[in-house]
Design an enzyme around this catalytic site. Structure first.
Site, PDB file in Angstrom:
ATOM      1  N   GLU A 121       0.842  -1.187   0.000  1.00  0.00           N
ATOM      2  CA  GLU A 121       0.000   0.000   0.000  1.00  0.00           C
ATOM      3  C   GLU A 121       0.887   1.251   0.000  1.00  0.00           C
ATOM      4  O   GLU A 121       1.828   1.315   0.782  1.00  0.00           O
ATOM      5  CB  GLU A 121      -0.903   0.047   1.232  1.00  0.00           C
ATOM      6  N   GLU A 298      -5.191  -2.751  12.766  1.00  0.00           N
ATOM      7  CA  GLU A 298      -4.926  -3.604  11.594  1.00  0.00           C
ATOM      8  C   GLU A 298      -5.906  -4.770  11.551  1.00  0.00           C
ATOM      9  O   GLU A 298      -6.383  -5.146  10.490  1.00  0.00           O
ATOM     10  CB  GLU A 298      -3.479  -4.122  11.596  1.00  0.00           C
TER      11      GLU A 298
HETATM   12  N1  ARG Z   1      -2.971   1.003   5.807  1.00  0.00           N
HETATM   13  C1  ARG Z   1      -1.928   1.118   6.779  1.00  0.00           C
HETATM   14  C2  ARG Z   1      -2.578   1.400   8.119  1.00  0.00           C
HETATM   15  O1  ARG Z   1      -3.438   2.239   8.229  1.00  0.00           O
HETATM   16  C3  ARG Z   1      -0.939   2.180   6.488  1.00  0.00           C
HETATM   17  C4  ARG Z   1      -0.334   2.142   5.130  1.00  0.00           C
HETATM   18  C5  ARG Z   1       0.430   3.364   4.872  1.00  0.00           C
HETATM   19  N2  ARG Z   1       1.008   3.341   3.560  1.00  0.00           N
HETATM   20  C6  ARG Z   1       1.675   4.374   3.075  1.00  0.00           C
HETATM   21  N3  ARG Z   1       2.130   4.274   1.880  1.00  0.00           N
HETATM   22  N4  ARG Z   1       1.892   5.446   3.742  1.00  0.00           N
HETATM   23  O2  ARG Z   1      -2.306   0.790   9.092  1.00  0.00           O
HETATM   24 ZN    ZN Z   2      -5.247   1.843   8.717  1.00  0.00          ZN
END
Ligand code: ARG
Ligand code: ZN
Length: 871
Positions: A121, A298
């Site tokens: 991500e 998470e």
């Molecule tokens: N989805 C993850 C979370 O909220 C964070 C991912 C962050 N990714 C980034 N490229 N900044 O726990």
């Molecule tokens: Zn998150």
């Protein structure tokens, strides 16, 4: 290139299934991908078949088994691959080579300590294989991993395990099948020499889930709290939201090189070690709480994020705001709701309010971006959670739960938008929520003001509420937002008055929520026996700045209100108003005075502390330097720091006896415990210690440092000693380093404490630490612990008039950008706050921003931050 929300178009091709074969090697990993593609019936019929890619060496490309000739492959400057004359459907097979050990950006597949990890991500999957790397392409994945048996005894991916065996030579393979369709950003692979802590959980409907936390050898005994937090999260989500886990295994892998906190990959969460590993000796109470929150966050993404995901990255808050709201509620249920709320509001004001007032101000749902990585912000996360909370407050908990059920039932296994979320809550509650979309679309923090009038003859009380919103970059004009104002009225004796709002037919006690949805509105209360004091924004019912409450009312509310948030808040606002006045006096060259009421408040807090030590600890803390700076037209970090220091010393002297008495009485007697009450007692005791140290008693801090049996107390003492001069300071820092040099997470604290010290020579010390053998710019935790701690955690020194603080930050950002652009972009932030500084400081800050911007080959992310800051 700027990406715009309004340019959204559905994907040209869908990928129903993906088979990935990894042959792992740190220097040369090959990835074979078989994508079952078909044209998306919803897309333009002639849209090209374009696959994202970044830094991939293509070794083979076949369509339905036949090699694709070079003339059908078109490579874009960005690394993408377009297939000419695409079929309507077919099996595309590619083989690429990548070098995980050279991947210092820590996005895609990389190595850390010899093991393999991924972070996809938002757009890391394209660094692993050619793929339509966007969240609205959801596929079923089968992943086969082959690697050297000795190098990688453990090989993990998403979903459930599906076989393993011997491979050529010393190699072996395992296969993972994820039955749930998912976007590529949720893909994960972890492989290496790892050990697991194992437990299990039986879901409400009887599924036995194997739980595993994978860590480096030697870290096994520090996973207990993470595992316990996981099981409590699983139970809570079943009880509160009716949501159960949906696979046979849930794996967590901890890695010490990680750009963020953690990542919710389906069935295989990857975590920064900071949010997994804890022992009483090595972790502070704050660390324990951080682990509980992030593990829950998470885990909760499994439904809010994974099963129901985002259509595009502009919708990021759809999953993040909602999931932060859920983790906040979880933590509130695990401990003290009031204290949790206070901490969350403190955090929101420290990070999000300044963002909303700065050059990167953006709506919870942004309209455009250059680098999506730059939008994992306090606005998308924390303000996004506040907006979910607004709706929760507006429709009530029962309707909210019904709305969540509907949201999930309607959108399961789909990639959706924020409208879909709000529509579900609206349909389930029957409350028109259309105006709440304004909270997603307008940047900036609304200002709320109240005026009131009491008429003794008619016994009518009129409360007039007014909202206004300052302009933000790109949004010069704003319209009023719906603001739920939870409130009550207090009588002259401090008791809550039962009231009747005009139109209601009975008198009602307790909190009621007014909805302010125009620029100005009046609310009339009838049969009010005496002139009341309004208690507004109970529980911080909206993320706004409540302005202009007179000081006598603040003092009254701080003592009497029934709502703990408003009690705390009123004390803070009172102190802030006194402190800002002192800053102004300081700027005029006047000697600092002292407001007796502040010492009185401290004495009263200490006297009542026994009932709720954690709340008392919050009440005892003076407003932070950043919070004060954020309330000034032109900040004066040095004056703010002096005032705060002076006040702390005065309070420490005037309340010395009470502070010393409390400090003694709060000492831990039994064994070390991490329940809420024990944490609260330690927080309160350390707050007392800090006042005493400010008043000159360094010996007490030294004694605590020498005898502390846990990291909370040890670190509290060390950070006080770090502000002093002389042998005790040097001795303590050296002893701490010697004891902890083998523990990365603790060593980070050693760096941070020195970077945040209140000493004139901090900039030189920070430069020296930057060159210290234990400093490593490539490790994100270490980089943050020094550079981030200094620039964000030490405003007085960062803003030193020499400009040396700015120069250091720019040097570090430029060096880091070559290694890890995403980390560099994150750290450059503080230079963007130049508009809120004096003209002299602003000029120095702009010069450093320009120097960053002039650096050749700057990453997209750092370019976006620096250029927007200068615009
Ligand atoms: N989805 C993850 C979370 O909220 C964070 C991912 C962050 N990714 C980034 N490229 N900044 O726990
Ligand atoms: Zn998150």
């Amino acid at each position: 290139v700027t990406i715009r929300r309004s340019d959204y178009a559905p994907p040209a091709f869908l990928v129903d299934t993906v088979e990935l074969d990894f042959s792992l090697d740190p220097a040369a990993t090959t990835v074979r991908a078989r994508l079952a593609l078909r044209r998306n019936p919803e897309a333009a019929p002639d849209a090209p078949l374009r696959l994202d890619g970044e830094g991939l060496a293509l070794l083979e490309a076949r369509l339905d088994g036949a090699a694709l000739p070079p003339e059908r492959l078109e490579f874009g400057a960005d690394g993408s691959l377009t297939i000419q004359d695409p079929p309507e459907a077919g099996l595309l097979e590619t083989v690429v080579r990548i070098a995980p050990e050279k991947n210092t950006a820590l996005s895609g597949l990389y190595t850390s300590g010899g093991n393999f990890y991924t972070q996809c991500e938002a757009e890391g999957f394209r660094r692993i294989t050619f793929f339509p790397d966007r969240p609205d392409v959801m596929s079923r994945y089968t992943v086969t991993i082959t690697a050297d048996r000795a190098l990688c005894p453990v090989m993990l991916s998403n979903g459930n395990p599906d076989g393993s065996g011997a491979a050529e030579g010393d190699r072996h393979w395992v296969r993972w099948v994820d039955p749930h369709p998912k976007p590529s950003y949720l893909f994960a692979l972890v492989a290496g020499d790892l050990v697991n802590v194992h437990d299990q959980f039986t879901t409400r409907s009887g599924r036995l889930v194997s739980l595993n936390i994978w860590v480096r050898r030697g870290d096994e005994d520090r996973c207990g709290h993470a595992m316990d937090s996981l099981k409590r999260s699983m139970t809570w989500d079943e009880e509160v939201f009716g949501l159960e886990y949906d696979l046979d295994v849930f794996n967590i892998a901890a890695v010490s090189d990680f750009n963020m906190g953690a990542m919710e990959n389906k069935g295989l969460n990857v975590f920064n070690t900071k949010y997994v590993l804890a022992s009483p000796e090595s972790a502070t109470d704050g660390d324990w709480q951080g682990i509980e929150t992030v593990i829950a966050h998470e885990y909760f993404h499994n439904w809010t994020g994974n099963r129901v995901t985002c259509r595009d990255w502009f919708q990021l808050s759809l999953k993040e705001g909602l999931t932060v709201f859920r983790d906040q509620e979880f933590s509130a249920d695990m401990g003290s709701r009031a204290v949790k709320r206070i901490r969350d509001v403190r955090g929101l004001r420290a990070a999000q309010f300044p963002e909303d007032a700065g050059p990167m101000a953006h709506p919870v749902r942004p309209d455009s971006y250059i680098e999506i990585d730059n939008f994992y912000t306090p606005t998308v996360y924390q303000k996004g959670a506040e907006v979910v909370r607004l709706i929760h407050t507006r429709i009530g908990p029962a309707a909210f739960r019904k709305g969540m059920d509907l949201y999930i039932a309607r959108n399961d296994n789909q990639a959706v938008t924020i409208e879909d979320f709000v529509a579900a809550l609206q349909d389930a509650s029957g409350v028109d929520l259309s105006a709440f979309m304004g909270w997603y679309d307008q940047a900036g923090t609304p200002e709320l003001a109240a005026a009131d009038r009491y008429d003794p003859a008619t016994r009518r009380y009129t409360l007039t509420l007014r909202q206004r919103m300052p302009p933000t970059p790109g949004q010069p004009r704003k319209h009023p937002l719906p603001i739920p104002v939870a409130m009550g009225l207090l009588g002259p004796d401090g008791a809550e008055l039962p009231t009747r709002l005009e139109g209601e037919n009975a008198v009602q006690a307790g909190t009621r929520t007014l909805l302010l949805d125009q620029a100005e509105q009046s609310f009339t209360f009838e049969e009010v026996p005496a002139p009341p004091v309004p208690s507004l924004l109970r529980g911080f019912s909206a993320p706004v700045r409540l302005k202009g409450v007179p000081r006598d009312r603040l003092r009254f509310l701080a003592v009497h209100d029934t709502d703990p948030f408003v009690r705390w808040e009123s004390g803070q606002q009172y102190a802030a108003s006194v402190m800002l006045e002192m800053v102004a006096a300081q700027q005029r060259g006047e000697a600092p005075g002292f407001d007796e009421a502040l010492a009185e408040a401290v004495s009263n807090t200490l006297a009542a502390a026994e009932a709720d030590p954690a709340f008392a600890a919050e009440a005892l803390l003076l407003p932070g330097e950043g919070f004060l700076a954020d309330q000034m037209e032109v900040a004066d970090p040095v004056a703010i720091h002096r005032v705060r220091r002076h006040l702390r010393a005065e309070i420490g002297r005037r309340c010395g006896a009470a502070l010393r008495q409390a400090y003694g009485a709060l000492a831990d007697t039994g064994p070390y415990r991490i329940d809420g009450r024990s944490i609260g007692r330690r927080a309160l005791r350390n707050a007392c210690l800090a006042y005493l140290a400010a008043a000159g008693d360094a010996a007490l801090a030294k004694a605590q440092f020498d005898s502390a049996g846990n990291m909370t107390d040890s670190l509290a003492a060390l950070s006080l000693l770090a502000d002093t001069d002389g042998e005790a300071r040097e001795g303590a820092l050296a002893a701490f380093h010697a004891r902890w040099r083998g523990d990365d997470l603790v060593l980070d604290k050693w760096f941070s404490i020195q970077a945040m010290a209140a000493r004139p020579d901090v900039i030189q010390a920070v430069r020296a630490l930057y060159a210290h053998p234990d400093f490593d710019l490539r490790n994100p935790n270490r980089a943050r612990s020094l550079i981030g701690a200094f620039a964000s955690g030490n405003p007085a020194q960062f803003h030193d008039a020499s400009g040396e603080g700015y120069r250091f930050l720019a040097d570090a950002v430029i060096a880091l950008d070559l290694i890890n652009g995403s980390m560099a972009a994150r750290l450059v932030g503080p230079l963007g706050q130049w508009r809120r500084q004096s003209a002299e400081r602003g000029a120095l800050m702009r010069r450093e921003l320009q120097r960053v911007l002039d650096t050749p080959n700057l990453s997209k992310g750092t370019f976006e931050k620096a250029s927007k800051a200068l615009a």
